[in-house]
Motif scaffolding. Structure first.
Motif, PDB file in Angstrom:
ATOM      1  N   VAL A 112      37.963 123.875  25.517  1.00  0.00           N
ATOM      2  CA  VAL A 112      38.548 123.353  26.771  1.00  0.00           C
ATOM      3  C   VAL A 112      40.051 123.517  26.812  1.00  0.00           C
ATOM      4  O   VAL A 112      40.661 123.189  27.814  1.00  0.00           O
ATOM      5  CB  VAL A 112      38.208 121.863  27.034  1.00  0.00           C
ATOM      6  CG1 VAL A 112      36.811 121.728  27.560  1.00  0.00           C
ATOM      7  CG2 VAL A 112      38.475 121.017  25.851  1.00  0.00           C
ATOM      8  N   LEU A 154      41.953 132.789  33.319  1.00  0.00           N
ATOM      9  CA  LEU A 154      42.556 132.115  34.479  1.00  0.00           C
ATOM     10  C   LEU A 154      43.871 131.407  34.151  1.00  0.00           C
ATOM     11  O   LEU A 154      44.874 131.637  34.829  1.00  0.00           O
ATOM     12  CB  LEU A 154      41.565 131.096  35.044  1.00  0.00           C
ATOM     13  CG  LEU A 154      40.873 131.446  36.342  1.00  0.00           C
ATOM     14  CD1 LEU A 154      39.930 130.329  36.740  1.00  0.00           C
ATOM     15  CD2 LEU A 154      41.890 131.652  37.439  1.00  0.00           C
ATOM     16  N   PHE A 213      41.465 125.059  29.896  1.00  0.00           N
ATOM     17  CA  PHE A 213      41.428 124.213  31.089  1.00  0.00           C
ATOM     18  C   PHE A 213      42.485 123.118  31.029  1.00  0.00           C
ATOM     19  O   PHE A 213      43.063 122.750  32.051  1.00  0.00           O
ATOM     20  CB  PHE A 213      40.036 123.614  31.271  1.00  0.00           C
ATOM     21  CG  PHE A 213      39.020 124.653  31.611  1.00  0.00           C
ATOM     22  CD1 PHE A 213      38.961 125.203  32.872  1.00  0.00           C
ATOM     23  CD2 PHE A 213      38.147 125.115  30.650  1.00  0.00           C
ATOM     24  CE1 PHE A 213      38.048 126.185  33.175  1.00  0.00           C
ATOM     25  CE2 PHE A 213      37.230 126.100  30.942  1.00  0.00           C
ATOM     26  CZ  PHE A 213      37.184 126.630  32.210  1.00  0.00           C
ATOM     27  N   VAL A 214      42.712 122.589  29.816  1.00  0.00           N
ATOM     28  CA  VAL A 214      43.759 121.581  29.682  1.00  0.00           C
ATOM     29  C   VAL A 214      45.117 122.204  29.988  1.00  0.00           C
ATOM     30  O   VAL A 214      45.933 121.632  30.720  1.00  0.00           O
ATOM     31  CB  VAL A 214      43.733 120.967  28.264  1.00  0.00           C
ATOM     32  CG1 VAL A 214      44.899 120.012  28.087  1.00  0.00           C
ATOM     33  CG2 VAL A 214      42.428 120.252  28.019  1.00  0.00           C
ATOM     34  N   PHE A 242      37.162 121.428  20.592  1.00  0.00           N
ATOM     35  CA  PHE A 242      38.260 121.207  21.517  1.00  0.00           C
ATOM     36  C   PHE A 242      38.858 122.528  21.987  1.00  0.00           C
ATOM     37  O   PHE A 242      39.364 122.626  23.093  1.00  0.00           O
ATOM     38  CB  PHE A 242      39.322 120.346  20.833  1.00  0.00           C
ATOM     39  CG  PHE A 242      40.249 119.680  21.779  1.00  0.00           C
ATOM     40  CD1 PHE A 242      39.788 118.703  22.648  1.00  0.00           C
ATOM     41  CD2 PHE A 242      41.588 120.025  21.826  1.00  0.00           C
ATOM     42  CE1 PHE A 242      40.628 118.099  23.535  1.00  0.00           C
ATOM     43  CE2 PHE A 242      42.445 119.415  22.723  1.00  0.00           C
ATOM     44  CZ  PHE A 242      41.974 118.449  23.573  1.00  0.00           C
ATOM     45  N   MET A 274      45.567 124.726  31.886  1.00  0.00           N
ATOM     46  CA  MET A 274      45.570 124.979  33.321  1.00  0.00           C
ATOM     47  C   MET A 274      45.960 123.726  34.101  1.00  0.00           C
ATOM     48  O   MET A 274      46.815 123.777  34.996  1.00  0.00           O
ATOM     49  CB  MET A 274      44.167 125.436  33.725  1.00  0.00           C
ATOM     50  CG  MET A 274      44.070 126.036  35.078  1.00  0.00           C
ATOM     51  SD  MET A 274      42.648 127.124  35.145  1.00  0.00           S
ATOM     52  CE  MET A 274      41.412 126.016  35.712  1.00  0.00           C
ATOM     53  N   LEU A 275      45.341 122.584  33.730  1.00  0.00           N
ATOM     54  CA  LEU A 275      45.666 121.328  34.427  1.00  0.00           C
ATOM     55  C   LEU A 275      47.133 120.983  34.231  1.00  0.00           C
ATOM     56  O   LEU A 275      47.821 120.579  35.178  1.00  0.00           O
ATOM     57  CB  LEU A 275      44.793 120.194  33.892  1.00  0.00           C
ATOM     58  CG  LEU A 275      43.443 120.013  34.548  1.00  0.00           C
ATOM     59  CD1 LEU A 275      42.732 118.819  33.962  1.00  0.00           C
ATOM     60  CD2 LEU A 275      43.616 119.817  36.048  1.00  0.00           C
ATOM     61  N   MET A 301      37.069 133.024  32.817  1.00  0.00           N
ATOM     62  CA  MET A 301      37.597 131.665  32.942  1.00  0.00           C
ATOM     63  C   MET A 301      38.713 131.427  31.926  1.00  0.00           C
ATOM     64  O   MET A 301      39.658 130.690  32.190  1.00  0.00           O
ATOM     65  CB  MET A 301      36.476 130.643  32.730  1.00  0.00           C
ATOM     66  CG  MET A 301      35.550 130.514  33.918  1.00  0.00           C
ATOM     67  SD  MET A 301      36.416 129.820  35.343  1.00  0.00           S
ATOM     68  CE  MET A 301      35.338 130.282  36.666  1.00  0.00           C
ATOM     69  N   LEU A 304      49.230 123.067  36.432  1.00  0.00           N
ATOM     70  CA  LEU A 304      49.093 122.695  37.838  1.00  0.00           C
ATOM     71  C   LEU A 304      49.862 121.420  38.148  1.00  0.00           C
ATOM     72  O   LEU A 304      50.411 121.267  39.233  1.00  0.00           O
ATOM     73  CB  LEU A 304      47.620 122.533  38.205  1.00  0.00           C
ATOM     74  CG  LEU A 304      46.841 123.828  38.325  1.00  0.00           C
ATOM     75  CD1 LEU A 304      45.364 123.561  38.403  1.00  0.00           C
ATOM     76  CD2 LEU A 304      47.298 124.605  39.544  1.00  0.00           C
ATOM     77  N   PHE A 305      49.890 120.500  37.175  1.00  0.00           N
ATOM     78  CA  PHE A 305      50.585 119.241  37.428  1.00  0.00           C
ATOM     79  C   PHE A 305      52.094 119.400  37.300  1.00  0.00           C
ATOM     80  O   PHE A 305      52.851 118.760  38.004  1.00  0.00           O
ATOM     81  CB  PHE A 305      50.095 118.152  36.470  1.00  0.00           C
ATOM     82  CG  PHE A 305      48.888 117.424  36.968  1.00  0.00           C
ATOM     83  CD1 PHE A 305      49.024 116.362  37.854  1.00  0.00           C
ATOM     84  CD2 PHE A 305      47.618 117.799  36.586  1.00  0.00           C
ATOM     85  CE1 PHE A 305      47.911 115.690  38.332  1.00  0.00           C
ATOM     86  CE2 PHE A 305      46.507 117.142  37.060  1.00  0.00           C
ATOM     87  CZ  PHE A 305      46.653 116.089  37.938  1.00  0.00           C
ATOM     88  N   ILE A 306      52.526 120.262  36.360  1.00  0.00           N
ATOM     89  CA  ILE A 306      53.956 120.339  36.077  1.00  0.00           C
ATOM     90  C   ILE A 306      54.644 121.391  36.940  1.00  0.00           C
ATOM     91  O   ILE A 306      55.667 121.140  37.565  1.00  0.00           O
ATOM     92  CB  ILE A 306      54.190 120.647  34.577  1.00  0.00           C
ATOM     93  CG1 ILE A 306      53.619 119.510  33.723  1.00  0.00           C
ATOM     94  CG2 ILE A 306      55.675 120.788  34.296  1.00  0.00           C
ATOM     95  CD1 ILE A 306      53.436 119.884  32.285  1.00  0.00           C
ATOM     96  N   PHE A 317      32.870 118.549  28.950  1.00  0.00           N
ATOM     97  CA  PHE A 317      33.390 118.393  27.593  1.00  0.00           C
ATOM     98  C   PHE A 317      33.363 116.921  27.186  1.00  0.00           C
ATOM     99  O   PHE A 317      32.924 116.570  26.089  1.00  0.00           O
ATOM    100  CB  PHE A 317      34.814 118.940  27.527  1.00  0.00           C
ATOM    101  CG  PHE A 317      35.474 118.714  26.208  1.00  0.00           C
ATOM    102  CD1 PHE A 317      35.145 119.494  25.126  1.00  0.00           C
ATOM    103  CD2 PHE A 317      36.408 117.713  26.055  1.00  0.00           C
ATOM    104  CE1 PHE A 317      35.750 119.290  23.900  1.00  0.00           C
ATOM    105  CE2 PHE A 317      37.010 117.495  24.841  1.00  0.00           C
ATOM    106  CZ  PHE A 317      36.681 118.288  23.759  1.00  0.00           C
ATOM    107  N   ALA A 339      38.626 122.831  36.710  1.00  0.00           N
ATOM    108  CA  ALA A 339      38.997 122.194  35.449  1.00  0.00           C
ATOM    109  C   ALA A 339      38.331 120.824  35.333  1.00  0.00           C
ATOM    110  O   ALA A 339      37.847 120.448  34.259  1.00  0.00           O
ATOM    111  CB  ALA A 339      40.512 122.062  35.349  1.00  0.00           C
ATOM    112  N   ARG A 391      50.803 118.138  45.064  1.00  0.00           N
ATOM    113  CA  ARG A 391      51.774 119.219  44.844  1.00  0.00           C
ATOM    114  C   ARG A 391      51.196 120.589  45.162  1.00  0.00           C
ATOM    115  O   ARG A 391      51.938 121.537  45.381  1.00  0.00           O
ATOM    116  CB  ARG A 391      52.235 119.206  43.390  1.00  0.00           C
ATOM    117  CG  ARG A 391      53.055 118.002  43.049  1.00  0.00           C
ATOM    118  CD  ARG A 391      53.792 118.230  41.773  1.00  0.00           C
ATOM    119  NE  ARG A 391      54.712 119.367  41.867  1.00  0.00           N
ATOM    120  CZ  ARG A 391      55.349 119.868  40.818  1.00  0.00           C
ATOM    121  NH1 ARG A 391      55.149 119.360  39.634  1.00  0.00           N
ATOM    122  NH2 ARG A 391      56.163 120.890  40.967  1.00  0.00           N
TER     123      ARG A 391
END
Lengths: 295, 350
Positions: A269, A226, A272-273, A266, A275-276, A223, A279-281, B141, B134, B122
């Motif tokens: 995670v 990823l 994953f942050v 922190f 990753m997000l 993970m 994915l958004f940008i 978390f 996620a 998107r």
């Protein structure tokens, strides 16, 4: 202060290269078969257990045990292709993703049944004592691992971008049906992908676990890798090296400086942050292919 | 397809879900049976039935989102958790009655799902699966690291049983009726949604989002709505769960649970509300059987001890997902409709 910072930076880079090696498993399997393998972490653990079994359990010396483990991993990768993926050529993304998730869970259960829930000592492949450059401490396994990763990464990158068989597999990642109609054997490509993926995972397990303890929870590294594959763009092997270093350094620095300040883990995670955010940008990552969609 | 002699003479007839008197009778008998169930079976089956009803609500939501709208969602358990936590907090801190907290739990979850659904504008396919993974880990978390006085941290939240007109829902039997009524309402609503214009937009987007965009469907809105509805169902299921267990903790809503939910729609059949229900019943029943057989298996393989049930559960889940995708990718409902068709056409096979 400065020494600490440099230590975090170098360790972060090397951990990032380890992530890159695991992420290379994703990319190789994707590049040759168009499957996003979420079971990567389980492949690493399974490879680790094969090494443990060959070296610790049967008592073979390292120089025999490890090649044998690699051979076993290759057979294992081939079996996965035969049992699961050779029947799924041309299926939807959903089916592919879900089969790898099924594989993830299945492997977890199999590892428990085959090797039991106990924590096992992993053989010491790289010497334990760290290397000092001035006052900066570098773990030896990670350093050697980093060098191996870079070499393997460049070799694979050359293979997929410059050689004929590699480019043929790239065509499979573009589109199964088109590849078949061009006379490329999709099944052979997928089989090769899984063999290569299993080999890389075993190599990753050796570097990651050398001298540590092993149980099925080690699959978490899958993970963590990823976001590295995602940041690089799933198609780029060379990019994975760069992306690994970036993610490793960010995570290392956050764990070192942010965690004590906020009093929460922190760092766990952060992948994953990241990753997000990717994915958004920019979902295709740094070097991913941009696909044009037509009806 | 319909049996011979049944044909529609109006659009409403053609669109009707229940087409023959036989079907009406069967449905009425089935619902009657569901209401009589607590008087027919023992306590253990009752507990399983409750969990099945709650899971059914969650999985119907997932079916709408993933089965109909084609948005791969590996975070349904996290959405369920948001609903459960919202309900737990509203009920224990503000003392709101359950008929308010359950819809509010659904609404909070819908909002959470909507935010993650926005990323779907998107990306799609595998990338969306990553976003929902996620979501799952961020949920964990946040719950574990937000101040304990807000969401209870690792201690979880306990809440009082639901009450209505002096009836306290604190036994398996009374909770069964609460869950059953909610589940029937939600199922009925789901049929309405998937047959209406939203449902048809979902199917169009699932089959080809570029083409449906060209036909004038607002693809972005459709995807967001699919997440909104799916998460709302998960939130309502989570709220029921909170009242059923009366204790909400973060490890009740893991990625593992999300994967079970997906397995249920794969087994039942993608794109079918009834399929979702069938999947829930079959998978839950199989799980219960494994758990019941567990102690016996542990005696047969003492080396593995307590981990064995967990291991067999894993092998079962992974095996079921892979086997269905390889051999029966359209689920049991597809097989069922083939059987139905073949006996209605008998003796004329084609």
């Amino acid at each position: 202060m400065m020494i600490d910072f440099l230590t975090y930076l170098i360790t972060g880079t090397l951990v990032g290269l380890l992530y890159a090696l695991i992420a290379m498993g994703f990319v190789v399997i994707y590049r040759a078969s168009k499957v996003f393998n979420l079971a990567q972490g389980e492949l690493v653990v399974f490879g680790g257990f094969i090494v443990w079994w060959m070296v610790v359990n049967t008592g073979l010396p390292l120089w025999i045990g490890i090649p044998l483990a690699f051979a076993a991993a290759a057979v294992f990768g081939f079996l996965i292709e035969r049992i699961f993926f050779s029947k799924l050529v041309g299926e939807s993304v959903f089916a592919m993703v879900m089969v790898t998730i099924g594989l993830l869970i299945l492997l977890r259960g199999l590892i428990l049944v085959l090797f039991g829930p106990q924590v096992r000592p992993f053989p010491i492949v790289f010497p334990l004592q760290p290397i000092f450059i001035g006052d900066i401490l570098i773990p030896r396994a990670l350093l050697y691992g980093g060098i191996i990763t870079i070499v393997v990464g460049l070799a694979l990158s050359y293979f997929f971008n410059r050689t004929r068989p590699g480019l043929r597999m790239t065509a499979v990642a573009e589109d199964h049906q088109v590849a078949v109609s061009l006379g490329i054997s999709v099944k052979r490509s997928i089989a090769f992908a899984w063999v290569l993926g299993a080999l890389l995972s075993t190599l990753g397990a050796i570097i990651y676990l050398s001298g540590k303890s092993l149980n099925f929870l080690a699959s978490e590294i899958g993970m963590a890798a990823l976001p590295v594959a995602l940041l690089a763009g799933f198609e780029s092997i060379g990019g994975v090296l760069l992306a690994g270093v970036i993610v490793g350094i960010i995570q290392g620095l956050v764990t070192a400086y942010v965690d004590p300040a906020v009093g929460a883990a922190f760092g766990t995670v952060v992948p994953f942050v990241i990753m997000l955010a990717i994915l958004f940008i920019r979902p295709t990552g740094m070097f991913g292919w941009k696909t044009i969609e037509r009806v | 397809m319909d049996p011979a002699g049944v044909f529609a003479v109006s659009f409403a007839r053609d669109e009707a879900l229940i087409r023959t008197r036989g079907q009406w009778i069967a449905l009425a008998l089935f619902i009657l049976l569901l209401f009589l169930l607590p008087y027919l079976v023992g306590a253990r089956v009752m507990a399983v039935a409750n969990v099945m009803l709650i899971t059914a609500v969650v999985v119907i939501g997932l079916q709408i989102n993933t089965g109909y709208a084609g948005q791969i969602n590996l975070g349904q358990a996290a959405f369920m958790g948001v609903g459960a936590y919202t309900t737990g907090i509203l009920a224990s801190k503000l003392g709101l009655p359950f008929w308010l907290t359950i819809p509010l739990g659904g609404a909070a979850s819908a909002l959470f799902g909507f935010i993650f659904g926005l990323s779907a504008l998107r990306i799609k396919g595998f990338y969306l699966a990553l976003t929902t993974i996620a979501a799952q880990s961020l949920f964990h978390f946040l719950v574990l690291n937000l101040p304990t006085s807000w969401v209870g941290g690792s201690n979880g939240i306990s809440l009082e049983p639901a009450q209505l007109f002096g009836i306290v829902f604190d036994t398996d039997r009374s909770l069964y009726y609460l869950c059953l009524v909610v589940a029937i309402i939600m199922t009925y609503g789901a049929f309405g949604i998937v047959r209406g214009r939203h449902g048809r937009a979902f199917i169009a987007v699932r089959d080809d989002d570029v083409a449906s965009g060209m036909m004038g469907i607002n693809v972005v809105k459709t995807k967001a709505v699919a997440f909104l509805i799916g998460a709302f169902y998960a939130g309502v299921g989570g709220a029921l769960w909170a009242y059923y267990v009366r204790f909400v903790a973060v490890d009740q809503f893991t990625l593992f649970h999300s994967i079970w939910f997906i397995a249920m729609i794969i087994v039942g059949g993608m794109g079918s509300i009834v399929g979702a229900l069938v999947g829930v019943v079959i998978i839950k029943a199989a799980q219960e059987t494994l758990v019941t057989l567990g102690p016996g298996l542990v005696q047969m393989f003492p080396a593995l001890g307590g981990e064995l049930v967990f291991a067999t559960m894993n092998i079962f889940l992974g095996g079921v997902i892979a086997a269905f995708l390889i051999f029966e990718p359209r689920g049991l409902m597809h097989r069922w409709s083939i059987i139905k068709r073949s006996y209605r056409l008998w003796p004329f096979p084609y």
